[in-house]
Design a protein around this motif. Sequence first.
Motif, short mmCIF file in Angstrom:
data_model
loop_
_atom_site.label_atom_id
_atom_site.label_comp_id
_atom_site.label_asym_id
_atom_site.label_seq_id
_atom_site.Cartn_x
_atom_site.Cartn_y
_atom_site.Cartn_z
N LEU A 61 -39.20 44.77 -16.10
CA LEU A 61 -38.01 44.41 -15.33
C LEU A 61 -36.73 44.73 -16.09
N ILE A 62 -36.75 44.55 -17.40
CA ILE A 62 -35.58 44.91 -18.21
C ILE A 62 -35.30 46.40 -18.09
N ALA A 63 -36.36 47.21 -18.19
CA ALA A 63 -36.19 48.67 -18.07
C ALA A 63 -35.70 49.04 -16.67
N LEU A 64 -36.26 48.41 -15.64
CA LEU A 64 -35.85 48.69 -14.27
C LEU A 64 -34.40 48.28 -14.03
N ARG A 65 -34.01 47.13 -14.60
CA ARG A 65 -32.63 46.68 -14.46
C ARG A 65 -31.68 47.64 -15.16
N ASN A 66 -32.04 48.09 -16.36
CA ASN A 66 -31.21 49.04 -17.10
C ASN A 66 -31.09 50.38 -16.36
N ALA A 67 -32.10 50.72 -15.59
CA ALA A 67 -32.08 51.97 -14.81
C ALA A 67 -31.39 51.81 -13.46
N GLY A 68 -30.97 50.59 -13.14
CA GLY A 68 -30.29 50.34 -11.88
C GLY A 68 -31.21 50.24 -10.69
N LEU A 69 -32.49 49.95 -10.93
CA LEU A 69 -33.46 49.87 -9.84
C LEU A 69 -33.73 48.45 -9.36
N VAL A 70 -33.37 47.45 -10.17
CA VAL A 70 -33.46 46.05 -9.75
C VAL A 70 -32.20 45.32 -10.20
N THR A 71 -31.89 44.26 -9.48
CA THR A 71 -30.80 43.38 -9.87
C THR A 71 -31.40 42.03 -10.22
N ALA A 72 -30.68 41.26 -11.00
CA ALA A 72 -31.14 39.94 -11.39
C ALA A 72 -30.04 38.93 -11.08
N HIS A 73 -30.45 37.80 -10.50
CA HIS A 73 -29.49 36.72 -10.31
C HIS A 73 -30.20 35.39 -10.50
N ARG A 74 -29.45 34.42 -11.01
CA ARG A 74 -30.02 33.12 -11.32
C ARG A 74 -30.05 32.26 -10.06
N SER A 75 -31.17 31.56 -9.89
CA SER A 75 -31.34 30.61 -8.80
C SER A 75 -31.94 29.35 -9.41
N GLY A 76 -31.08 28.39 -9.73
CA GLY A 76 -31.56 27.19 -10.43
C GLY A 76 -32.02 27.55 -11.82
N ARG A 77 -33.27 27.24 -12.16
CA ARG A 77 -33.80 27.55 -13.48
C ARG A 77 -34.48 28.91 -13.54
N SER A 78 -34.57 29.60 -12.42
CA SER A 78 -35.26 30.89 -12.36
C SER A 78 -34.27 32.04 -12.26
N VAL A 79 -34.71 33.19 -12.71
CA VAL A 79 -33.98 34.44 -12.50
C VAL A 79 -34.79 35.22 -11.48
N LEU A 80 -34.14 35.59 -10.38
CA LEU A 80 -34.82 36.33 -9.33
C LEU A 80 -34.41 37.79 -9.40
#
Length: 93
Positions: A61-80
């Motif tokens: 997921l870190i690699a995908l996020r760095n490549a712009g293929l996924v986004t991450a956002h916090r929802s409570g205690r989780s990162v979606l």
Amino acid sequence: MRPNSPTPRGASEPSGHPVPPTPRTPSPPSSGARGPCCSPSSTTQLATHRGLSAAGVSQHLIALRNAGLVTAHRSGRSVLYARTAVADQLLNP
């Protein structure tokens, strides 16, 4: 298998032992399938759904996020994590 051997053990060696089957890797769902890969999901949800370790999924997921293929956002205690429009275009040309 000998070190740096180009063929799996038993494939060309006269050992007489059959080559063990290759473990199946989970195949990606079809483009119409719904599941954690299609909606915002946590690392744990993705790992459970795919039968992988959470640590391995996190690294991907870190690699995908760095490549712009996924986004991450916090929802409570989780990162979606969710696919971006670019990822959708690559998966559904």
